[in-house]
Enzyme design. Structure first.
Site, PDB file in Angstrom:
ATOM      1  N   HIS A 359       0.812  -1.226   0.000  1.00 21.52           N
ATOM      2  CA  HIS A 359       0.000   0.000   0.000  1.00 21.52           C
ATOM      3  C   HIS A 359       0.840   1.269   0.000  1.00 21.52           C
ATOM      4  CE1 HIS A 359      -3.886  -1.992   1.013  1.00 21.52           C
ATOM      5  NE2 HIS A 359      -3.107  -2.853   1.610  1.00 21.52           N
ATOM      6  N   LYS A 537      -7.949  13.891   4.780  1.00 22.04           N
ATOM      7  CA  LYS A 537      -7.072  12.711   4.746  1.00 22.04           C
ATOM      8  C   LYS A 537      -6.021  12.911   5.845  1.00 22.04           C
ATOM      9  CE  LYS A 537      -6.432  13.735   0.458  1.00 22.04           C
ATOM     10  NZ  LYS A 537      -6.182  12.865  -0.708  1.00 22.04           N
ATOM     11  N   ARG A 538      -5.232  11.910   6.131  1.00 22.75           N
ATOM     12  CA  ARG A 538      -4.165  12.074   7.125  1.00 22.75           C
ATOM     13  C   ARG A 538      -3.249  13.195   6.663  1.00 22.75           C
ATOM     14  NH1 ARG A 538      -3.467   8.072  11.290  1.00 22.75           N
ATOM     15  NH2 ARG A 538      -1.711   9.373  11.856  1.00 22.75           N
ATOM     16  N   LYS A 543       1.024  14.434   0.822  1.00 23.24           N
ATOM     17  CA  LYS A 543      -0.376  14.733   0.445  1.00 23.24           C
ATOM     18  C   LYS A 543      -0.552  16.238   0.207  1.00 23.24           C
ATOM     19  CE  LYS A 543      -2.033  10.699   3.077  1.00 23.24           C
ATOM     20  NZ  LYS A 543      -2.871   9.903   2.166  1.00 23.24           N
ATOM     21  N   LYS A 649     -14.610   8.381  -3.421  1.00 22.88           N
ATOM     22  CA  LYS A 649     -15.827   8.715  -2.669  1.00 22.88           C
ATOM     23  C   LYS A 649     -16.377  10.084  -3.104  1.00 22.88           C
ATOM     24  CE  LYS A 649     -13.907   5.979   1.078  1.00 22.88           C
ATOM     25  NZ  LYS A 649     -12.965   5.982   2.236  1.00 22.88           N
TER      26      LYS A 649
HETATM   27  C1  26W Z   1       4.208   0.694  10.014  1.00 17.38           C
HETATM   28  C2  26W Z   1       3.415   1.947   9.987  1.00 17.38           C
HETATM   29  C3  26W Z   1       2.461   1.982   8.831  1.00 17.38           C
HETATM   30  C4  26W Z   1       1.092   1.889   9.065  1.00 17.38           C
HETATM   31  C5  26W Z   1       0.217   1.940   7.983  1.00 17.38           C
HETATM   32  C6  26W Z   1       2.943   2.115   7.555  1.00 17.38           C
HETATM   33  C7  26W Z   1       2.052   2.148   6.462  1.00 17.38           C
HETATM   34  C8  26W Z   1       0.719   2.056   6.710  1.00 17.38           C
HETATM   35  C9  26W Z   1      -0.273   2.066   5.578  1.00 17.38           C
HETATM   36  C10 26W Z   1       0.183   1.237   4.454  1.00 17.38           C
HETATM   37  C11 26W Z   1      -0.500   3.439   5.115  1.00 17.38           C
HETATM   38  C12 26W Z   1      -1.750   3.540   4.276  1.00 17.38           C
HETATM   39  O1  26W Z   1      -2.834   3.634   4.804  1.00 17.38           O
HETATM   40  N1  26W Z   1      -1.579   3.555   2.961  1.00 17.38           N
HETATM   41  C13 26W Z   1      -2.680   3.942   2.115  1.00 17.38           C
HETATM   42  O2  26W Z   1      -3.385   2.758   1.713  1.00 17.38           O
HETATM   43  C14 26W Z   1      -4.537   3.090   0.945  1.00 17.38           C
HETATM   44  C15 26W Z   1      -5.290   1.794   0.669  1.00 17.38           C
HETATM   45  O3  26W Z   1      -4.641   1.035  -0.277  1.00 17.38           O
HETATM   46  C16 26W Z   1      -4.165   3.833  -0.324  1.00 17.38           C
HETATM   47  O4  26W Z   1      -5.340   4.194  -1.014  1.00 17.38           O
HETATM   48  C17 26W Z   1      -3.339   5.066  -0.006  1.00 17.38           C
HETATM   49  O5  26W Z   1      -2.887   5.661  -1.190  1.00 17.38           O
HETATM   50  C18 26W Z   1      -2.162   4.697   0.880  1.00 17.38           C
HETATM   51  O6  26W Z   1      -1.456   5.844   1.322  1.00 17.38           O
END
Ligand code: 26W
Length: 805
Positions: A359, A537-538, A543, A649
């Protein structure tokens, strides 16, 4: 109400639902209606709806056992569920009935629904995607379990103090969670640490500490209640509950230490969504839920009497990013140490079950565990990872190692232990092949595929946007929620004046609703006739919320100089949380709030330009903001947003997008038509090229008087009178290290925004554009995405016929 099999039948009338609610008030809540609070009514309604989910749930489980087919197991550290009352009511076909029943009881349905706390068991995109996927798996009738952690505290609550973010522990479980069933009979002992012993039977792992994983099941019912799956969340419980001896000698803290220590494992969600923490507790959380899930699915498989060699015929395990990647070594451990298979055999059986979704490409988000820590917590698994690496090196001439430079690389482990790896948008999957896994892509050329993300239209249109839902039902019929491509039927109406009026009226109704909510919750008044320009969004540098607020200040400068110009009134709405340790993101939040304070107080311009940043953005707030939005901000640096799902969305709810060629924006633009998308900015390839040019940022600033003026104003303290240099660092970073090319895309972004102003004022054109967005994004239903996973990765079959609609 839909009885078993989905066809409208044994109708649950409002009267029957009312009676069920009164019964639960009495028997489940023990409350006399005369003394019931909103909480009690909400619980009684929730339990009454849950009752109606149990039959399709049991029937689905029975059908799955009878079918002897394949089950899908979706392993995720996060499930960003939000509220469930409306979702369940809608999928049962009882949303109107529930509102009537509450009315009969003299209760305001909206108030009762709003009383439900969000289940905020996730950070952002990844967690929300998992929740949408659960809804689509059930709607398609694919037998599946979601496995995760039942955090006592979800994502923190965000408050602003003097414009700065402060975090407060989230407390969703302070009240009973109506939707779950505790499963005290489903527990597993999970070990950590300890030592390994070679015996003639093989390696024995004597773990140093253990904790109990205890299951809580939430049924997930699909559209029209034709099927229901299970979300099984694990809570950590102590093996030894209470240390009586410590208590008897007066060491009361000591007495509850075992419990406190154990519960720490599932106490709180790590609030980082792009930076891996490397913390021991995080590693323990990942192993805790993964091990319990693997042991649980293996027990279920073995209970059906199949031979272990046929595991991958009946089990498909999807890893939601690398967070559950320990699943590979854990499954191999159970097959070798528990079932006596050879390492080689175990690895190939496990690989045929496992697949991994990436992701993010952000290097800081790719998990790499310190080998010392890993060996301390999971000594047997480290051994097995060495065997997996040896197996990989024996079968390929690969330069890639899993263990390297003193760390265990979880991305490489998940890749090598999976039979399929997918990205989440076409551009992202290509970049995964070209960058982060380029070598492994050479070793395993057909392993990386794409499955572009999607969203559930039940929550993100049918439920959150009743005015538009009704217009669509009236125009093209009612079976679009489970067949979203049907929205294409709206295309012929895009230019139709009558339809346009109703489409605009729906948007206006939502905008007034949002304005009322902001006024009542935050005491903020916004002009519903203005364009609602929304970025939610975060908070993260890639972003580029910073570029958005810089453009806002630039616009303010222009409006101030020419207040009588024919400006398009705008309300800039921001929403989003920063990871607590992410200093720059918190500075950006502070800057936005300080700019808002100055602009909103400017008598000359505040009716033309306003900035609002409601605190504590979450799923429920998104359901309020998105239907009321005119413009969707998807402005990330090209190549950085893996997909985005908010973009889908907004388009579905009739908002226009201003965006870069990044993530799924590319595919959205292809679907809606380039003329119906406000594109700007460098492409991913151009970004890489520009970043390589020395002094690219200073050159961009020098070439843009508009930008350099804004930067001088901010660095000069215009938005931080009490602390003039507050934002000087932020501006300096743009000069010295503008890694996300805010400076380079600024002028083109400003140009695109003015184009938006132009088109917005041409109401007929704007409405046509936004209708075509709604009509042409049916492909972004998570039903289509899940059908792709089932076809390309899992080989799983739906056990229900396509909806008769
Ligand atoms: C280890 C810490 C950590 C926690 C969560 C690292 C990375 C993440 C996630 C992968 C971050 C995330 O939410 N990524 C988002 O995933 C969405 C679903 O696929 C995408 O639509 C977003 O572009 C992406 O930033």
């Amino acid at each position: 109400m839909y009885d078993q099999g989905g066809t409208p039948g044994g109708a649950i009338t409002a009267e029957r639902l009312r009676d069920a609610i009164l019964r639960h008030l009495k028997t489940s809540q023990g409350i006399d209606a005369a003394h019931a609070t909103t909480y009690h009514w909400r619980m009684a309604l929730s339990l009454s709806l849950r009752d109606l989910v149990v039959d399709p749930w049991f029937a689905s489980t029975r059908a799955t056992y009878a079918a002897k087919g394949k089950r899908v197991y979706y392993l995720s550290m996060e499930f960003l569920i939000g509220r469930l009352i409306e979702d369940v009511a809608v999928n049962l076909g009882l949303d109107d009935t529930a509102a009537q029943a509450m009315k009969m009881l003299g209760q305001d349905y909206g108030r009762v629904v709003a009383d439900e706390p969000d289940a905020a068991l996730g950070n952002g995109g990844l967690g929300r995607l998992a929740a949408c996927f659960m809804d689509s798996l059930a709607t398609l009738g694919i037998p599946a379990f979601g496995y995760g952690i039942r955090y006592e505290h979800g994502l923190f609550e965000q408050h602003f103090e003097d414009g700065r973010q402060v975090e407060v522990a989230e407390t969703w479980l302070n009240q009973r969670y109506a939707w779950e069933f505790e499963r005290p009979e489903v527990t597993y002992t999970i070990g950590f640490g300890g030592t390994l012993h070679e015996t003639e039977a093989g390696v024995e792992w004597a773990s140093a500490e253990t904790v109990i994983a205890s299951a809580y099941d939430t049924p997930v019912v699909g559209w029209q209640a034709k099927w229901a799956n299970t979300l099984r969340l694990w809570a950590a419980k102590p093996t030894k509950v209470f240390d009586l001896t410590s208590f008897n000698r007066g060491d009361y803290i000591g007495a509850s230490r075992p419990e406190a220590l154990a519960r720490t494992i599932s106490r709180v969600l790590y609030p980082d969504d792009t930076t891996e923490t490397g913390k021991e507790l995080r590693l323990k959380q990942e192993y805790f839920f993964t091990a319990a899930s693997i042991q649980d699915l293996l027990r279920r498989f073995l209970s059906e009497g199949y031979a272990i060699e046929s595991l991958s015929d009946h089990v498909a395990i999807q890893l939601n990013d690398t967070h559950p990647a320990i699943a590979g070594p854990e499954l191999v451990r159970l097959l070798v140490d528990g079932h006596g298979l050879t390492m080689d055999k175990a690895i190939s059986i496990a690989r045929n079950c496992l697949a991994y979704t990436n992701h993010t490409l952000l290097p800081e988000a790719l998990e790499r565990w310190d080998i010392g820590l890993f060996e301390k917590v999971l000594p047997r698994h480290l051994q097995i990872i060495e065997a997996i690496e040896a197996d990989h090196l024996a079968k390929t001439a690969s330069p890639v190692r899993i263990i390297e430079h003193g760390s265990v690389k979880m991305g490489e482990l998940a890749f090598i232990m999976g039979h399929k790896v997918n990205g989440v948008s076409a551009l992202h999957s290509d970049l995964v092949k070209q960058t982060v896994f380029a070598d492994l892509n050479r070793d395993y050329p057909d392993r990386i595929i794409n499955e572009t993300n999607g969203i559930t239209p039940r929550r993100w249109l049918y439920s959150c946007n009743p005015p538009l839902r009704r217009l669509i039902d009236d125009t093209i019929g009612t079976d679009w929620p489970a067949d979203l491509d049907k929205l294409q039927g709206l295309v012929p109406f895009a230019g139709d004046a009558g339809f346009q009026d109703r489409f605009q009226a729906a948007k206006a109704e939502n905008k007034v609703g949002l304005a009322n909510w902001l006024a009542s919750r935050d005491g903020v008044t916004i002009n519903p006739a203005a364009m609602f320009d929304v970025q939610i969004k975060r908070i993260h540098e890639y972003k580029r919320q910073l570029m958005n607020i810089l453009e806002t200040v630039a616009l303010w400068n222009e409006v101030r100089e020419n207040p009588s110009g024919d400006w398009t009134p705008r309300v800039k709405i921001f929403g989003g949380k920063a990871a607590p340790g992410y200093v720059v993101a918190k500075e950006i939040i502070h800057l936005i709030n300080n700019v808002a304070r100055v602009l909103n107080a400017d008598p000359q311009t505040r009716d033309l330009l306003q900035v609002v940043f409601p605190e504590n953005y979450n799923v429920s707030m998104a359901e309020l903001l998105i239907p009321a939005s005119d413009l969707s901000e998807q402005i990330s640096t090209a190549g950085k947003e893996a997909s985005g799902t908010g973009n889908m969305k907004f388009a579905l709810n009739g908002a226009a997008t201003i965006g870069t060629l990044d993530g799924a924006n590319v595919e959205i633009r292809d679907c809606v038509g380039a003329e119906n998308f406000f594109l700007f900015g460098l492409t991913a390839a151009e970004v890489v090229a520009r970043r390589a040019e020395p002094g690219f940022a200073r050159a961009a600033i020098a070439a843009s008087p508009r930008l350099s003026r804004v930067l001088d104003q901010i660095a000069g303290g215009m938005f931080s009178p009490g602390e003039p240099s507050r934002f000087a660092g932020l501006v300096q970073r743009l000069h010295d290290d503008d890694y996300f090319l805010v400076t380079c895309d600024f002028d083109d972004y400003y140009r695109a925004q003015r184009e938006v102003d132009q088109v917005y004022r041409d109401t007929a054109r704007w409405t046509e554009l936004t209708v075509l967005n709604t009509a042409r994004v049916g492909w972004f239903s998570s039903d289509r995405t899940i059908a792709g996973y089932a076809r390309d990765i899992w080989g799983a079959k739906p056990l229900i016929g396509r909806s008769e609609g």
